[in-house]
Design an enzyme around this catalytic site. Sequence first.
Site, PDB file in Angstrom:
ATOM      1  N   SER A  43      -0.396   3.802   0.062  1.00 53.69           N
ATOM      2  CA  SER A  43       0.072   2.469  -0.102  1.00 53.69           C
ATOM      3  C   SER A  43      -0.981   1.357  -0.360  1.00 53.69           C
ATOM      4  O   SER A  43      -2.237   1.609   0.055  1.00 53.69           O
ATOM      5  CB  SER A  43       1.172   1.950   0.652  1.00 53.69           C
ATOM      6  N   VAL A  44      -0.495   0.213  -0.664  1.00 56.52           N
ATOM      7  CA  VAL A  44      -1.612  -1.007  -0.953  1.00 56.52           C
ATOM      8  C   VAL A  44      -1.910  -1.222   0.503  1.00 56.52           C
ATOM      9  O   VAL A  44      -2.916  -2.121   0.539  1.00 56.52           O
ATOM     10  CB  VAL A  44      -0.861  -2.001  -1.527  1.00 56.52           C
ATOM     11  N   LYS A  45      -1.214  -0.765   1.416  1.00 59.18           N
ATOM     12  CA  LYS A  45      -1.462  -1.464   2.913  1.00 59.18           C
ATOM     13  C   LYS A  45      -2.754  -0.807   3.452  1.00 59.18           C
ATOM     14  O   LYS A  45      -3.160  -1.323   4.376  1.00 59.18           O
ATOM     15  CB  LYS A  45      -0.274  -1.074   3.487  1.00 59.18           C
ATOM     16  N   ASP A  46      -3.210   0.063   2.849  1.00 62.64           N
ATOM     17  CA  ASP A  46      -4.539   0.785   3.325  1.00 62.64           C
ATOM     18  C   ASP A  46      -5.564  -0.365   3.061  1.00 62.64           C
ATOM     19  O   ASP A  46      -6.481  -0.425   4.136  1.00 62.64           O
ATOM     20  CB  ASP A  46      -4.929   1.960   2.443  1.00 62.64           C
ATOM     21  N   ALA A  49      -5.116  -2.760   6.033  1.00 63.61           N
ATOM     22  CA  ALA A  49      -5.461  -2.174   7.360  1.00 63.61           C
ATOM     23  C   ALA A  49      -6.999  -1.916   7.735  1.00 63.61           C
ATOM     24  O   ALA A  49      -7.495  -2.280   8.690  1.00 63.61           O
ATOM     25  CB  ALA A  49      -4.841  -0.861   7.466  1.00 63.61           C
TER      26      ALA A  49
END
Length: 457
Positions: A43-46, A49
Amino acid sequence: MAAVHQSVLDAIGGTPLFRLARLGADIAAPIYAKAEFLNIGGSVKDRAALSMVLAAERDGLLKPGGTIIEATSGNTGIGLTIVGRQRGYRVIVGVSDKSSAEKSDILRAYGAEVVLATTSVAREDPRHLFNVVTRLTEEIPGAWLANQYDNLANPDAHVRTTGPEIWAQTGGKITHFVAGVGTGGTVTGTGGYLKEASGGSVTVIGADPESSMYGGGDGSPWFVESIGHFLHPETVEDRWPQAYRSEVVDVFERIPDRESLLAARWLAREEGILAGPSSGTAVAAALRVARELGPDDLVVVLLPDSGRSYLSKVHSDAWMRQWGFLEEGDGLRELLDGAAPLVAVDAGATVGEALEALRTAPGGVAPVALARAARPFGVTATEVVGSVEREVLAAALADGFAKPGDPLGALLGPALPTVGVGQSPAEARAALGEARPGVSVLVDGRVAGVLPRAALV
Ligand SMILES: Cc1ncc(COP(=O)(O)O)c(C=O)c1O
């Protein structure tokens, strides 16, 4: 030749664009999808993070032997777990009980400790997910709460990576950028960068669930995970995330759940892209926007995550039918259209008020839902807290167990079984069982009516 990396962390970002050639076949403006599900954690959230962990190390908030803690719908947790474990930290992730089970399983597989907590109570309630993780952070020495909602390293990830990538990939020709808004990090960072790079000419579109507050809804629940701003009716002080800057978004497209979910399903079938429901919301918004544009425009829509985490939800026909998002065959539509209009009772009603409302309720039974000032989007199935029956209330008054001014209290019965409008009368009868007085019929996840026992058997 494909890249060779010394660490998975080096493979975060640098995702491709895909032209949505089939969905956009009769639209003049080209639409390109930014494939964020191809990040190493899916996901884009890597991106956010990695950015938040590096910033915390730099600022001395995270030291060797430390613990990373976060409350997350799952994707930020996956990113933080991968990054955290690679850099030698313990990772604890608090997950909403509304999230899909697959997301928690993935977190555990990557080595996170998962703590499940509710997001269905007021923000002030100590059981609320955010309060649970705050408490853990205070209790564990060396713990750092990533706090993606207010952490400016979140939008900054997109200022430094996502924005410049899209600008370079389109040769500066992008005219419209479309993204969902959860923490707001993606739309704020990417949109902000693209505006600046283009001298202000890129239009930024927020793709929002219809009832979410970002785009002007009342904050009542919806069925697309990870985006939108929800407001529990008992929340006293509502805060918007600091990762979100509203001035970056020029316009919101407010997308009903059915449109989002069907778009996610089309994306898989027509374009070979298996993405999550928030990608469906973004694609639905991009299609709406692109239809109004010409051949010199260029739309980029960001697809946050993969559909593999939602095989039991949006990509399941059974799930879609159960919640009233799919109607094929006979279903319950005819029975529903013939039934009396829905009567719903507010959870705060008195016995007398409920009895008055029940006068016109089909079968003398009604669902009871959390109170909201107005209900422009109807009663969402997840807001139903129980049911009331005319006979039960009348008997309690007659026996002197209750007075008209009393709260419903112990007279509140269990919620009625629910069936989707696309399910069959036989399925509705099975849900009814031996003893229940009726079923609630769902259309688009909202209670559209009650079919009393007499209408079904
Ligand atoms: C699947 C999915 N879509 C959209 C978003 C929203 O992104 P942002 O938080 O950057 O606004 C998230 C964030 O967690 C997500 O997991």
